[in-house]
Design an enzyme around this catalytic site. Structure first.
Site, PDB file in Angstrom:
ATOM      1  N   VAL A 109       5.122   9.542  -2.634  1.00  0.00           N
ATOM      2  CA  VAL A 109       4.712   9.329  -1.250  1.00  0.00           C
ATOM      3  C   VAL A 109       5.052  10.551  -0.401  1.00  0.00           C
ATOM      4  CG1 VAL A 109       6.876   8.122  -0.676  1.00  0.00           C
ATOM      5  CG2 VAL A 109       4.842   7.721   0.724  1.00  0.00           C
ATOM      6  N   CYS A 110       4.179  10.839   0.571  1.00  0.00           N
ATOM      7  CA  CYS A 110       4.384  11.875   1.573  1.00  0.00           C
ATOM      8  C   CYS A 110       4.477  13.263   0.934  1.00  0.00           C
ATOM      9  CB  CYS A 110       5.611  11.539   2.416  1.00  0.00           C
ATOM     10  SG  CYS A 110       5.771  12.477   3.939  1.00  0.00           S
TER      11      CYS A 110
END
Length: 193
Positions: A109-110
Site C-alpha cells: 500500500v501507498c
C-alpha cells in the site's frame, strides 16, 4: 500461536522506522481479527520501530536473516518511509523477489510498491500506489491505475490510508481463497472487495 493462527497461516510484514501509522495498524489488526498470525520482520529481531506520525509503535518479531519465505502464506508491505529504507537493503529486496515467485498473496500500500520496483518486478504488472510512486512505476513499465484496490495475479495494491479497509478486506479474501485450495496467481473474481 493460537489454533486459529495455525489454521489460517502466517503473514510476513516487512517494516522499518517511519512506516505510515495507519497503513501498518489497520491491515495488521484486520489480519489478526481474521485469524492470521502477523509477524513483523525488520533488520533485526526486537527492534523498536516508530510510525511516521508517532501514533503507532511496533517491535520486530524477527530479523530478515532469521526468516524463510516458505513459512509465510502472505506478505504485507505498509507504506510511509519504511519501504524506501527497506529497499536499500538487498536482503529485503531478495525476500520480496523470492516471495513473489511463490504466487502467494503480496499486498503493498501507498509507498509499499517501492520494494517491488527495487526488486524489478513491476514490468507489465497492473497496480496502484501513492501518486508520486505511480509516476515511478509508470516510467518503469508498469500499468498503473488510480483505483482504491488493484489486484493483478497475486498482487493486491492500494493508494493511501483512505483505501485501507477495502485493501485489508481484499488481502484477507485472497488469503482465504488460497487457503481454500486456489492455485498460485489465481485470484478471486474482481467483484469481491
Amino acid at each position: 500461536m493460537t489454533e486459529t493462527a495455525k489454521k489460517s497461516g502466517r503473514i510476513a510484514c516487512l517494516l522499518a522506522d517511519g512506516f505510515e501509522d495507519s497503513e501498518f495498524r489497520v491491515p495488521y489488526d484486520r489480519l489478526r481479527q481474521a485469524g492470521y498470525l502477523v509477524e513483523i520482520i525488520g533488520a533485526s529481531a526486537g527492534q523498536k520501530l516508530a510510525g511516521e506520525r508517532k501514533r503507532e509503535t511496533a517491535t520486530t518479531d524477527f530479523g530478515i536473516d532469521e526468516v524463510q519465505v516458505a513459512d509465510y502464506q502472505g506478505l504485507l508491505i505498509p507504506g510511509g518511509y519504511s519501504p524506501d529504507k527497506l529497499r536499500a537493503d538487498e536482503r529485503f529486496v531478495e525476500f520480496v523477489t523470492e516471495f513473489d515467485r511463490t504466487g502467494r498473496p503480496l499486498a503493498a500500500v501507498c509507498h509499499g510498491p517501492q520494494l517491488l520496483l527495487a526488486a524489478q518486478l513491476q514490468q507489465g504488472r497492473t497496480l496502484t500506489a501513492w501518486k508520486t510512486v505511480q509516476s515511478d512505476l509508470r516510467q518503469a513499465g508498469a500499468n498503473v491505475v488510480d483505483q482504491q484496490v488493484v489486484v493483478d495475479g497475486n498482487w493486491i495494491t492500494s493508494r493511501k490510508p483512505d483505501d485501507l479497509e477495502a485493501f485489508s478486506a481484499r488481502f484477507i479474501a485472497e488469503l482465504d481463497h488460497r487457503a481454500a485450495g486456489a492455485r498460485p496467481n489465481e485470484s478471486i473474481p474482481a467483484s469481491t472487495p
